[in-house]
Motif scaffolding. Structure first.
Motif, PDB file in Angstrom:
ATOM      1  N   LEU A 185      37.877  72.452  79.603  1.00  0.00           N
ATOM      2  CA  LEU A 185      39.169  73.636  78.937  1.00  0.00           C
ATOM      3  C   LEU A 185      38.898  74.738  79.441  1.00  0.00           C
ATOM      4  CD1 LEU A 185      42.165  74.346  77.560  1.00  0.00           C
ATOM      5  CD2 LEU A 185      40.214  75.004  75.404  1.00  0.00           C
ATOM      6  N   VAL A 186      40.092  75.381  80.873  1.00  0.00           N
ATOM      7  CA  VAL A 186      40.255  76.472  81.117  1.00  0.00           C
ATOM      8  C   VAL A 186      41.030  77.415  80.361  1.00  0.00           C
ATOM      9  CG1 VAL A 186      39.134  78.232  83.341  1.00  0.00           C
ATOM     10  CG2 VAL A 186      38.962  76.175  82.748  1.00  0.00           C
ATOM     11  N   LEU A 187      40.449  78.636  79.674  1.00  0.00           N
ATOM     12  CA  LEU A 187      40.838  79.391  79.077  1.00  0.00           C
ATOM     13  C   LEU A 187      40.676  80.647  79.331  1.00  0.00           C
ATOM     14  CD1 LEU A 187      42.876  79.935  76.556  1.00  0.00           C
ATOM     15  CD2 LEU A 187      41.366  79.907  75.033  1.00  0.00           C
ATOM     16  N   PRO A 188      40.643  80.875  80.470  1.00  0.00           N
ATOM     17  CA  PRO A 188      40.444  83.237  80.280  1.00  0.00           C
ATOM     18  C   PRO A 188      39.942  83.547  79.782  1.00  0.00           C
ATOM     19  CG  PRO A 188      41.641  82.067  82.728  1.00  0.00           C
ATOM     20  CD  PRO A 188      41.895  81.117  81.329  1.00  0.00           C
ATOM     21  N   PHE A 189      41.443  83.959  79.367  1.00  0.00           N
ATOM     22  CA  PHE A 189      41.403  85.486  78.306  1.00  0.00           C
ATOM     23  C   PHE A 189      40.973  84.674  76.796  1.00  0.00           C
ATOM     24  CE2 PHE A 189      43.795  88.032  75.833  1.00  0.00           C
ATOM     25  CZ  PHE A 189      42.997  88.468  75.562  1.00  0.00           C
ATOM     26  N   PHE A 190      40.533  84.364  76.023  1.00  0.00           N
ATOM     27  CA  PHE A 190      40.570  84.546  74.711  1.00  0.00           C
ATOM     28  C   PHE A 190      40.763  85.004  73.571  1.00  0.00           C
ATOM     29  CE2 PHE A 190      38.121  83.440  70.773  1.00  0.00           C
ATOM     30  CZ  PHE A 190      38.698  82.190  69.933  1.00  0.00           C
ATOM     31  N   SER A 196      34.539  70.715  77.508  1.00  0.00           N
ATOM     32  CA  SER A 196      33.544  72.219  77.992  1.00  0.00           C
ATOM     33  C   SER A 196      35.015  72.895  78.180  1.00  0.00           C
ATOM     34  CB  SER A 196      32.646  71.786  79.757  1.00  0.00           C
ATOM     35  OG  SER A 196      32.435  71.004  79.420  1.00  0.00           O
ATOM     36  N   LEU A 197      34.451  74.713  77.648  1.00  0.00           N
ATOM     37  CA  LEU A 197      35.376  75.330  77.223  1.00  0.00           C
ATOM     38  C   LEU A 197      34.907  76.437  78.282  1.00  0.00           C
ATOM     39  CD1 LEU A 197      37.428  76.371  75.345  1.00  0.00           C
ATOM     40  CD2 LEU A 197      35.897  77.146  74.174  1.00  0.00           C
ATOM     41  N   VAL A 198      35.676  76.630  78.978  1.00  0.00           N
ATOM     42  CA  VAL A 198      35.340  77.920  80.172  1.00  0.00           C
ATOM     43  C   VAL A 198      36.177  79.152  79.600  1.00  0.00           C
ATOM     44  CG1 VAL A 198      35.371  79.201  82.325  1.00  0.00           C
ATOM     45  CG2 VAL A 198      35.021  75.975  81.652  1.00  0.00           C
ATOM     46  N   ILE A 199      35.200  80.519  79.124  1.00  0.00           N
ATOM     47  CA  ILE A 199      35.696  81.558  78.888  1.00  0.00           C
ATOM     48  C   ILE A 199      35.377  82.321  79.687  1.00  0.00           C
ATOM     49  CG2 ILE A 199      36.261  83.479  77.096  1.00  0.00           C
ATOM     50  CD1 ILE A 199      36.507  80.408  74.503  1.00  0.00           C
ATOM     51  N   TYR A 200      36.512  83.384  80.144  1.00  0.00           N
ATOM     52  CA  TYR A 200      35.642  84.360  80.597  1.00  0.00           C
ATOM     53  C   TYR A 200      36.342  86.186  79.933  1.00  0.00           C
ATOM     54  CZ  TYR A 200      35.508  82.061  85.161  1.00  0.00           C
ATOM     55  OH  TYR A 200      35.447  81.730  85.899  1.00  0.00           O
ATOM     56  N   ASP A 201      34.402  86.286  80.290  1.00  0.00           N
ATOM     57  CA  ASP A 201      34.439  88.267  79.298  1.00  0.00           C
ATOM     58  C   ASP A 201      34.432  88.025  78.009  1.00  0.00           C
ATOM     59  OD1 ASP A 201      32.654  89.030  81.083  1.00  0.00           O
ATOM     60  OD2 ASP A 201      34.835  89.575  82.335  1.00  0.00           O
ATOM     61  N   ILE A 202      34.316  86.936  77.069  1.00  0.00           N
ATOM     62  CA  ILE A 202      34.911  87.512  75.400  1.00  0.00           C
ATOM     63  C   ILE A 202      34.357  88.027  74.859  1.00  0.00           C
ATOM     64  CG2 ILE A 202      32.464  86.206  74.790  1.00  0.00           C
ATOM     65  CD1 ILE A 202      34.505  84.300  72.849  1.00  0.00           C
ATOM     66  N   HIS A 203      34.971  89.062  73.521  1.00  0.00           N
ATOM     67  CA  HIS A 203      34.739  90.194  73.516  1.00  0.00           C
ATOM     68  C   HIS A 203      33.216  90.229  72.871  1.00  0.00           C
ATOM     69  CE1 HIS A 203      36.363  94.489  72.106  1.00  0.00           C
ATOM     70  NE2 HIS A 203      35.753  94.428  70.856  1.00  0.00           N
ATOM     71  N   ALA A 204      32.572  89.159  71.904  1.00  0.00           N
ATOM     72  CA  ALA A 204      31.559  89.953  71.963  1.00  0.00           C
ATOM     73  C   ALA A 204      31.025  88.262  71.722  1.00  0.00           C
ATOM     74  CB  ALA A 204      31.854  89.862  70.479  1.00  0.00           C
ATOM     75  N   LEU A 205      29.764  88.612  72.547  1.00  0.00           N
ATOM     76  CA  LEU A 205      29.172  87.063  73.003  1.00  0.00           C
ATOM     77  C   LEU A 205      28.435  86.071  71.444  1.00  0.00           C
ATOM     78  CD1 LEU A 205      26.566  88.572  75.110  1.00  0.00           C
ATOM     79  CD2 LEU A 205      28.309  86.480  75.429  1.00  0.00           C
ATOM     80  N   TRP A 208      41.266  97.620  88.522  1.00  0.00           N
ATOM     81  CA  TRP A 208      41.470  96.090  88.937  1.00  0.00           C
ATOM     82  C   TRP A 208      41.003  95.820  88.154  1.00  0.00           C
ATOM     83  CZ3 TRP A 208      37.474  99.794  91.323  1.00  0.00           C
ATOM     84  CH2 TRP A 208      37.200 100.064  92.815  1.00  0.00           C
ATOM     85  N   ILE A 209      41.994  94.203  87.630  1.00  0.00           N
ATOM     86  CA  ILE A 209      42.359  93.227  86.635  1.00  0.00           C
ATOM     87  C   ILE A 209      42.012  92.420  87.482  1.00  0.00           C
ATOM     88  CG2 ILE A 209      43.358  95.142  85.388  1.00  0.00           C
ATOM     89  CD1 ILE A 209      46.038  92.526  85.880  1.00  0.00           C
ATOM     90  N   THR A 210      41.438  90.929  86.622  1.00  0.00           N
ATOM     91  CA  THR A 210      41.772  90.189  87.342  1.00  0.00           C
ATOM     92  C   THR A 210      43.035  89.027  86.698  1.00  0.00           C
ATOM     93  OG1 THR A 210      41.058  88.554  85.189  1.00  0.00           O
ATOM     94  CG2 THR A 210      39.208  89.656  86.385  1.00  0.00           C
ATOM     95  N   ASP A 211      42.659  87.855  87.558  1.00  0.00           N
ATOM     96  CA  ASP A 211      44.252  86.949  87.089  1.00  0.00           C
ATOM     97  C   ASP A 211      44.013  86.166  86.136  1.00  0.00           C
ATOM     98  OD1 ASP A 211      42.266  85.404  88.112  1.00  0.00           O
ATOM     99  OD2 ASP A 211      43.654  84.866  90.273  1.00  0.00           O
ATOM    100  N   SER A 212      43.609  86.851  84.699  1.00  0.00           N
ATOM    101  CA  SER A 212      43.390  85.948  83.912  1.00  0.00           C
ATOM    102  C   SER A 212      44.442  85.916  82.556  1.00  0.00           C
ATOM    103  CB  SER A 212      41.960  86.360  82.598  1.00  0.00           C
ATOM    104  OG  SER A 212      42.387  88.211  82.189  1.00  0.00           O
ATOM    105  N   CYS A 213      45.092  87.385  82.725  1.00  0.00           N
ATOM    106  CA  CYS A 213      46.899  86.944  81.973  1.00  0.00           C
ATOM    107  C   CYS A 213      48.041  87.031  83.144  1.00  0.00           C
ATOM    108  CB  CYS A 213      46.620  88.677  81.329  1.00  0.00           C
ATOM    109  SG  CYS A 213      45.250  88.655  79.979  1.00  0.00           S
ATOM    110  N   PRO A 214      48.240  85.954  83.534  1.00  0.00           N
ATOM    111  CA  PRO A 214      49.321  85.959  84.223  1.00  0.00           C
ATOM    112  C   PRO A 214      50.200  86.967  84.465  1.00  0.00           C
ATOM    113  CG  PRO A 214      48.114  83.494  83.504  1.00  0.00           C
ATOM    114  CD  PRO A 214      47.578  84.654  82.703  1.00  0.00           C
ATOM    115  N   LEU A 215      51.087  87.380  82.817  1.00  0.00           N
ATOM    116  CA  LEU A 215      52.214  87.490  83.121  1.00  0.00           C
ATOM    117  C   LEU A 215      52.048  89.261  83.680  1.00  0.00           C
ATOM    118  CD1 LEU A 215      53.636  86.512  79.533  1.00  0.00           C
ATOM    119  CD2 LEU A 215      54.159  85.507  82.044  1.00  0.00           C
TER     120      LEU A 215
END
Length: 318
Positions: A93-98, A134-143, A285-292
């Motif tokens: 599961l790829v969830l770029p933004f938690f 496997s759960l892939v998350i980008y830059d979660i707010h707190a490790l 700069w932002i990434t495309d983790s938030c498509p809207l």
């Protein structure tokens, strides 16, 4: 030493994530896009169908999610819980933004830490034939949120900051870059990834009823300062930081966040207007983790999208 053989991955995606999913598939011949019929019954509940379900047996399967609002989460969870049970070899599961990551603690009895709630839900994804999800998350707010997840999922925390570093080295004033953090939390979170840049740290201090942004440490005079954080909501803190940095001699100020949430179109306050002789932010700069958000800010200065597609493609081979 012989390189490990790459695996073929069948990639499903949410409706919002289609553009990013296509970019991910374009990164590698080993990733094939799959489709889902996203329909609803008359009462509004989802009526879903996974196309070619029997053909994915024994295959490595992934799902690219976008939990942009509570209204789209249930239909995606229905798919996420169904895919591992279709006798797949593995499930990612790829969830770029938690999305609930910033609600991770209680300050008084009665507060609900919804980051923990979401982690518990995802921890109950069925085990596939290959084992835990496997759960892939980008830059979660707190490790430390990795400890919110149970043993049925394997959190893989990735970062968009390498994309920023690559972009900064392309700038004509790359030798004048100073990285700024809006608070101590952002400094602790990201400074090790950016330690070859000079740094400044801002902080919020209370003056009466107001919280004022001040420069805590570092020198930004004569430099192009890039504010770095994991996400932006209203953007108020970034704007206050920009004012402080400019007052301390920064020649240009830019910003980077991995997740451009921007509820209620708050990105509009950062747009370059025709009559502005001086732009508050040179780049945002932002990434495309938030498509809207990506669709909303397309071709609007100062925004520039750094795509996670290549990073996600690599993560699917882990």
């Amino acid at each position: 030493m012989e390189m490990p053989k790459k695996k073929q991955v069948l990639l499903f995606h949410s409706v919002e994530s289609e553009d990013l999913a296509r970019k991910v598939a374009a990164q590698s011949e080993f990733i094939q896009l799959q489709s889902i019929n996203w329909r609803s019954f008359d009462d509004g509940f989802p009526n879903l169908f996974i196309n070619n379900a029997q053909d994915i047996r024994g295959e490595h399967v992934a799902f690219l999610a976008s939990f942009s609002s509570p209204s789209v989460i249930f239909e995606q969870l229905s798919i996420i819980f169904a895919l591992p049970r279709l006798f797949v070899a593995s499930f990612t599961l790829v969830l770029p933004f938690f999305p609930t990551g910033s609600f991770e603690r209680m300050e008084e009895e009665g507060d609900v830490a919804t980051a923990f709630t979401m982690a518990r839900i995802l921890s109950n994804i069925p085990i596939s034939r290959g084992g835990p999800t496997s759960l892939v998350i980008y830059d979660i707010h707190a490790l430390q949120e990795r400890f919110y997840f149970g043993d049925h999922v394997l959190p893989c925390f990735e970062s968009g900051v390498p994309l920023l570093k690559q972009r900064l080295h392309q700038l004509p004033d790359a030798d004048k870059i100073v990285v700024a953090f809006p608070d101590d939390g952002a400094h602790k979170r990201f400074h090790k990834q950016l330690d070859h840049f000079p740094m400044v740290v801002c902080t919020k201090v209370r003056e009466g009823e107001k919280r004022i942004v001040r420069l805590k440490e570092g020198n930004c005079a004569g430099c192009h300062v890039v504010i770095v954080d994991d996400l932006v909501q209203s953007g108020g803190t970034l704007i206050e930081c920009q004012k402080v940095l400019a007052a301390h001699g920064a020649t240009k100020v830019s910003a980077y966040v991995t997740h451009g949430v921007f509820p209620k179109r708050t990105w509009e306050r950062f747009l370059h207007k025709q009559d502005d002789s001086e732009k508050a932010f040179a780049y945002f700069w932002i990434t495309d983790s938030c498509p809207l958000t990506v669709k909303a800010i397309s071709n609007r200065a100062p925004f520039e999208v750094l795509s996670l597609a290549g990073s996600i493609s690599d993560a699917l081979q882990i």
